[in-house]
Design a protein around this motif. Structure first.
Motif, short mmCIF file in Angstrom:
data_model
loop_
_atom_site.label_atom_id
_atom_site.label_comp_id
_atom_site.label_asym_id
_atom_site.label_seq_id
_atom_site.Cartn_x
_atom_site.Cartn_y
_atom_site.Cartn_z
N ARG A 251 0.82 -1.19 0.00
CA ARG A 251 0.00 0.00 0.00
C ARG A 251 0.87 1.26 0.00
O ARG A 251 0.62 2.22 -0.67
N GLU A 252 1.92 1.22 0.81
CA GLU A 252 2.80 2.38 0.92
C GLU A 252 4.16 1.86 1.38
O GLU A 252 4.23 1.11 2.35
N THR A 253 5.17 2.23 0.70
CA THR A 253 6.49 1.79 1.14
C THR A 253 7.00 2.79 2.18
O THR A 253 6.88 3.99 2.00
N ILE A 254 7.50 2.25 3.28
CA ILE A 254 8.00 3.15 4.32
C ILE A 254 9.39 3.62 3.93
O ILE A 254 10.34 2.83 3.89
N VAL A 255 9.49 4.90 3.59
CA VAL A 255 10.77 5.43 3.14
C VAL A 255 11.57 5.94 4.33
O VAL A 255 12.72 5.59 4.53
N ASP A 256 10.89 6.75 5.13
CA ASP A 256 11.59 7.37 6.25
C ASP A 256 11.17 6.65 7.53
O ASP A 256 10.11 6.93 8.09
N THR A 257 11.97 5.72 7.99
CA THR A 257 11.59 4.90 9.13
C THR A 257 11.47 5.74 10.40
O THR A 257 10.61 5.49 11.24
N ASP A 258 12.32 6.73 10.54
CA ASP A 258 12.25 7.59 11.74
C ASP A 258 10.93 8.33 11.78
O ASP A 258 10.27 8.39 12.82
N ALA A 259 10.55 8.90 10.64
CA ALA A 259 9.29 9.64 10.57
C ALA A 259 8.12 8.72 10.89
O ALA A 259 7.18 9.11 11.60
N HIS A 260 8.21 7.51 10.40
CA HIS A 260 7.11 6.58 10.63
C HIS A 260 7.02 6.22 12.11
O HIS A 260 5.94 6.14 12.68
N THR A 265 4.41 6.69 17.50
CA THR A 265 4.57 6.87 18.94
C THR A 265 4.11 8.24 19.40
O THR A 265 3.88 8.46 20.59
N GLY A 266 3.96 9.17 18.49
CA GLY A 266 3.37 10.46 18.79
C GLY A 266 4.21 11.34 19.68
O GLY A 266 3.69 11.89 20.65
N GLY A 267 5.50 11.48 19.38
CA GLY A 267 6.35 12.49 20.00
C GLY A 267 6.76 12.19 21.43
O GLY A 267 6.49 12.99 22.33
N PHE A 268 7.35 11.04 21.65
CA PHE A 268 7.95 10.77 22.95
C PHE A 268 9.28 11.47 23.07
O PHE A 268 9.99 11.60 22.08
#
Ligand SMILES: Nc1ncnc2c1ncn2[C@@H]1O[C@H](COP(=O)(O)OP(=O)(O)OP(=O)(O)O)[C@@H](O)[C@H]1O
Ligand SMILES: [Mg+2]
Lengths: 268, 110
Positions: A251-260, A265-268
Motif C-alpha cells: 500500500r505504501e512503502t515506508i521510506v523514512d523509518t524515523d518519521a514513521h 509513537t506520537g512524540g515521545f
C-alpha cells in the motif's frame, strides 16, 4: 442493448445511479449476474458494494436506472412486488442480524412461521435439515449470545436458505473468521451452488475466498464497476487499481523509518 | 404437483409428479400420513418429480419416521438426480430406503 433479461441471466442491472443527498454513490452501474453461478463483488471500502446490494434487494430506491430480477424491475417496483420477490431471495448480511432473544432454531424457523402455513413438524424438520447443512445441528437450542462468530455466520446462512431461495446474497461472509472456518464457509457456498443450483452474489475482501468461490468477479471503485471477468481474467488484469486490490504491491512503502516511528509513537 | 395413492397387493403406491414446493408439500404430507394410517407399507414413486424443495423433503422424512414407529416398510422409488443431490447434501441418502424398481421393494416386503 435492449435491457431485456436473458434466460441465463438472473439479474440485469442497467444505468444504475444512486445519490445520498448531494453525494453520488453509484455512478451508472451496468452488470449482468448469471444464473446458477457465483458472482463476487470486490472493491475498496466505501466503493459502494453494500449500497449496490441494498438496491438489488429493494432496500434502497435508486435515483435512476433499472434492476431486473425474477421478472420484476426492482428499481421501480411497488413495496408489494418487492415483498413478493424477496421470498425467493436469501440474505446474510454484515453483522448477521440474528435475534438475540431467541434460540438458533427459533431464528431459523422465523421466516417459515412468517411466510408459510406449514405444519409445526415440517417447520422443525426443515430447520434441522438446514442446521445440518451448516454443521450446527447440535446448536439448535443455544441462544444467539452463546455462539462464536463463525457459528453466528453459519446460523445466519442457515436462516438465509431456509425458504430454498433462488438467489442468495452475502455481504462479507468470512470477515473476522479464522482461516479454517472461512474455508468451510466457502465450501458450503460452493455446495449450495452445485447442489441446489442457487445464484449467489458475494461481497468480500478476502482474496483467498474470492479465488476459491468466484465464477465471475466485478471490481468496484468509487461507485463504478471498473472491470468484470473470470478470476483468471481479473487476476491477469493490468489495471493498477486491480493489482492494488490483489495485494500485488504494498500500500505504501515506508521510506523514512524515523518519521514513521514518530507517527506511531506520537512524540515521545 | 399431482399426488395419487393406489392400493396395490400388500402395499400402497404413492405416485408423485411435478413441482413439490411450499405450496404443495402440506398436501403431500397429508397423503403420506393418511396412507400410513391404513397400516400398509408405502412406496413413493418420484420418477416424475421435476423439483422438490426442503418442505417436500421434510414431509418425506416425517413419513419415514412415522412408518418406522409403526414398523412399516417405507421406500422411495426412482429418485431423480437433482432430488438425490439434495438428499446427499443433507445425508438423507443414507437414511432413506431407496429403490430403482417396484420388484426390489416387493422383495423387501416378504
Ligand atoms: N445511509 C447512507 N447515507 C449516506 N451515505 C451513505 C449511506 N450508506 C452508505 N453511504 C456512503 O456510500 C458510500 C458507499 O458505501 P457502501 O457501504 O456501499 O461501501 P462498501 O463498498 O460496502 O464499503 P465496505 O467495504 O467498507 O463495506 C460510502 O461513501 C458511504 O459513506
Ligand atoms: Mg459494505
Amino acid at each position: 442493448m435492449t435491457g431485456n433479461t436473458q434466460t441465463d441471466t438472473a439479474i440485469t442491472i442497467r444505468n444504475l445511479v444512486v445519490d445520498y443527498g448531494p453525494r453520488r454513490i453509484l455512478n451508472d452501474i451496468n452488470l449482468d449476474i448469471p444464473s446458477g453461478q457465483i458472482m463476487v463483488i470486490m472493491g475498496q471500502s466505501g466503493a459502494g458494494k453494500s449500497t449496490l446490494l441494498r438496491c438489488i434487494l429493494g432496500l434502497k430506491k435508486p435515483t435512476s436506472g433499472s434492476i431486473h430480477m425474477l421478472g420484476t424491475d426492482i428499481a421501480t417496483a411497488s413495496q408489494k412486488e418487492i415483498y413478493k420477490a424477496r421470498k425467493q431471495i436469501g440474505v446474510a448480511f454484515q453483522g448477521g442480524a440474528l435475534f438475540s432473544s431467541m434460540t438458533v432454531g427459533e431464528n431459523i424457523e422465523l421466516p417459515l412461521r412468517e411466510h408459510t402455513n406449514l405444519d409445526e413438524k415440517t417447520i422443525q424438520i426443515m430447520s434441522r435439515i438446514k442446521l445440518d447443512m451448516v454443521n450446527m445441528l447440535d446448536a439448535e437450542h443455544l441462544m444467539v449470545a452463546e455462539l462464536s462468530g463463525g457459528m453466528a455466520k453459519r446460523a445466519a446462512l442457515a436462516r438465509a436458505i431456509i425458504m430454498d431461495p433462488k438467489l442468495l446474497f452475502f455481504d462479507e461472509p468470512s470477515a473476522g473468521l479464522d482461516p479454517s472456518t472461512a474455508a468451510e464457509l466457502d465450501q458450503l457456498i460452493i455446495t449450495l451452488k452445485i447442489s441446489l443450483g442457487m445464484t449467489i452474489v458475494v461481497v468480500t475482501h478476502e482474496l483467498d475466498s474470492i479465488f476459491k468461490i468466484a465464477d465471475h468477479i466485478a471490481v468496484m471503485k468509487d461507485g463504478n464497476i471498473v472491470e468484470t471477468g473470470t478470476p483468471q481474467q481479473i487476476s491477469a488484469s493490468t489495471n493498477p487499481e486491480i493489482q492494488g486490490l490483489l495485494n500485488r504491491k504494498p500500500r505504501e512503502t515506508i521510506v523514512d523509518t524515523d518519521a514513521h516511528l514518530r507517527r506511531l509513537t506520537g512524540g515521545f | 404437483m399431482e399426488c395419487n395413492v393406489k392400493s396395490e397387493f400388500g402395499y400402497d403406491l404413492l405416485e408423485l409428479s411435478g413441482e413439490v414446493d411450499l405450496q404443495f408439500s402440506p398436501q403431500l404430507r397429508e397423503k403420506i400420513l393418511g396412507s400410513l394410517k391404513t397400516g400398509n407399507p408405502l412406496l413413493i414413486d418420484l420418477a416424475k418429480v421435476s423439483y422438490i424443495d426442503s418442505s417436500g423433503i421434510a414431509s418425506l422424512v416425517e413419513g419415514f419416521q412415522t412408518a418406522k414407529t409403526s414398523k412399516l416398510q417405507y421406500g422411495l422409488l426412482n429418485i431423480s438426480n437433482t432430488a438425490m443431490q439434495v438428499l446427499t447434501l443433507t445425508r438423507l441418502d443414507k437414511i432413506f430406503d431407496l429403490y430403482s424398481s417396484i420388484d426390489q421393494f416387493k422383495q423387501k416386503l416378504q
